[in-house]
Design an enzyme around this catalytic site. Structure first.
Site, PDB file in Angstrom:
ATOM      1  N   LYS A  45      37.191  54.618  35.581  1.00 55.52           N
ATOM      2  CA  LYS A  45      37.240  53.755  34.581  1.00 55.52           C
ATOM      3  C   LYS A  45      36.231  53.519  33.564  1.00 55.52           C
ATOM      4  CE  LYS A  45      37.567  50.787  38.073  1.00 55.52           C
ATOM      5  NZ  LYS A  45      37.497  49.619  39.133  1.00 55.52           N
ATOM      6  N   ASP A  95      37.374  46.447  45.643  1.00 54.24           N
ATOM      7  CA  ASP A  95      38.572  45.147  45.083  1.00 54.24           C
ATOM      8  C   ASP A  95      39.941  45.321  45.727  1.00 54.24           C
ATOM      9  OD1 ASP A  95      39.288  47.420  43.752  1.00 54.24           O
ATOM     10  OD2 ASP A  95      39.350  46.851  41.701  1.00 54.24           O
TER      11      ASP A  95
END
Ligand code: GLC
Length: 481
Positions: free
Chosen positions: A184, A219
């Protein structure tokens, strides 16, 4: 104190009006053929969706056998389930999306949760700079948060923190692990192979910040836990945001590579499914995907993530638009200097364009003309832009469906009442992502799946989930929770 309960909600179907390619008044046959070619390239047929799902399931099996496979299938050391009765106050630090968040979470039992949070923007330079500086920044944010919210620690006590660090980390206990790779857009030097918890704890200790990192959480694992707090039949946590990934509950007996405690029956697996198809064997990559991948900070990695996640969809769309412009099939061949820059076409624009139901495509015009500084656009231009956005968005949702279907089939969860918690800006704001995923599941399992499977927004899964994990960790001291 502002209270943000994370009770999951089913997102109402957005009234999305699709462009009908047959209704576009094309400026030439060449334009019409180019649009048709894009439709063909970006459409995932029901057959392909099933093939991808099957290939994905093979990848899951491989990853459960040994480390180092394309689907990492990371054992999270989370073995317990939650029932909503848990109580306590914890801090959570969430790193891995566009913003860094510090959250204080108060669990009052009976499924009640209140949170307070502050977001901090992570400078792009920090993401790709020195690792120590990045972790020091995290510690400073936590320190500021404690000051801002007047959280006082008495005596020698320490606040327990759940650290949501949403990158592939090979865990060796509930609060230990080594970074496999950055994803990311992060690429801080010298971190691969190192323990992010050690870096963070060191940054706290050097500043005498009385915080102990009790749990290291992905997450997706946090999202699963947070959703399960309200829905005990939760089988999966998924993130569809800046990146994409999923976690699910696996039987220990199926995890051949697991060498630890065999007494427990289940383990949450962080799949790292964004890495799927590194081999480029099945995903229908286009030249627009390849161009984006080549120019990303991690070429040849996270191939599925790059076709699904919010960080990349805008850039894929931009590449398609540039190609049409270069062939003089859009905007009469004119480019705006803004669109000429990489990453300028934000995925958030796509959500707005998807939702634009006005006959003149007013919202689309605003983005093109006001935000991206194009001179006057024609309705034909705007319709084609909207159609391209729809193709890229729908492909992302259908690929997400293939992954979710793979997990549901692998676990057999589709046959009984099961809840899926999904968090992330793409799922929350992109019109009809949930509907497209459900349609994909129906293609695989038949209409009955709609009765069994509920997909809900697990808002703030990362924050609350990390707190829940810290709570579980406090209960057990043997490195598994
Ligand atoms: C990336 C990360 C993964 C995370 C996902 C969603 O794929 O590698 O750990 O869960 O993004 O944030």
């Amino acid at each position: 104190m502002s209270s943000t309960p994370i009770a999951s909600k089913i997102i109402p179907k957005a009234s999305r009006v699709k462009i009908d390619p047959a209704q576009i008044e094309y400026t030439s046959d060449k334009q019409k053929n180019a649009v048709q070619a894009l439709i063909d390239e970006f459409t995932i047929s029901p057959e392909l969706l099933k093939d991808i799902k099957n290939n994905f399931m093979e990848g899951m099996q491989k990853g459960l056998k040994k480390d180092g496979e394309t689907l990492a299938m990371i054992t999270s050391y989370v073995m317990g389930r939650l029932d909503g009765s848990e109580v306590g106050s914890y801090l959570a630090l969430d790193v891995g999306g566009t913003n860094l968040r510090v959250v204080s979470v108060h669990l009052t039992g009976g499924g009640e949760i209140s949170t307070r949070q502050t977001k901090y923007r992570i400078d792009e330079k920090l993401k790709v700079g020195d690792a120590k500086a990045l972790f020091d920044f995290m510690a400073v944010c936590v320190d500021n948060f404690l000051d801002e919210h007047q959280i006082v620690v008495r005596g020698d006590t320490q606040i327990e923190l759940g650290f949501t660090f949403s990158f592939p980390v090979l865990q060796t206990s509930i609060n230990r692990g080594t970074l496999i790779s950055w994803t990311k857009g992060f690429n801080a030097a010298g971190m691969v192979g190192k323990d992010p918890v050690a870096y963070l704890q060191d940054a706290f200790n050097r500043r005498h910040i009385p915080v102990r990192v009790a749990a290291l959480v992905n997450d997706t694992v946090g999202t699963l836990l947070a959703h399960a707090y309200h829905h005990p039949d939760t089988v999966m946590g998924v993130i569809l945001g800046t990146g994409c990934n999923g976690a699910y509950i696996e039987q220990i007996s199926n995890i051949e590579k697991w060498k630890g405690d065999a007494a427990a029956k289940e383990m949450v697996i962080n799949m790292e499914f964004g890495a799927f198809d590194k081999e480029r064997a099945i995903l229908p990559l286009t030249m627009f995907d390849n161009k984006m991948d080549r120019k990303s900070v991690n070429p040849n990695k996270q191939i599925l993530e790059k076709m699904i996640a919010g960080m990349y969809l805008g850039e894929i769309t931009r590449n398609v638009l540039l190609n049409l412009i270069d062939r003089r099939l859009l905007f009469e061949g004119h480019i705006s200097p803004d669109l000429n820059q990489m990453w300028t076409f934000e995925t958030a624009y796509m959500s707005t364009i998807e939702a634009d139901a006005s006959p003149t495509l007013h919202a689309t015009r605003k983005i093109l003309e006001s935000t991206l500084s194009f001179p006057a656009t024609s309705l034909n231009d705007r319709q084609i832009v909207k159609l391209v956005v729809e193709l890229v968005g729908k492909r992302a949702a259908r690929l997400s469906a293939a992954a979710v279907a793979g997990i549901l089939e692998h676990t057999g969860a589709w046959k009984q009442k099961s809840a899926i918690g999904i968090d992330g800006s793409l799922f929350e704001y992109y019109p009809s992502f949930d509907t497209d995923i459900m349609d994909g599941l129906e293609e695989v399992f038949g209409a009955a799946v709609r009765k069994n499977i509920s997909i809900g927004l697990a808002q703030d899964g990362s924050g609350v989930g990390a707190a829940l994990c810290a709570l579980l960790a406090a209960k057990h001291s043997n490195g598994v929770v």
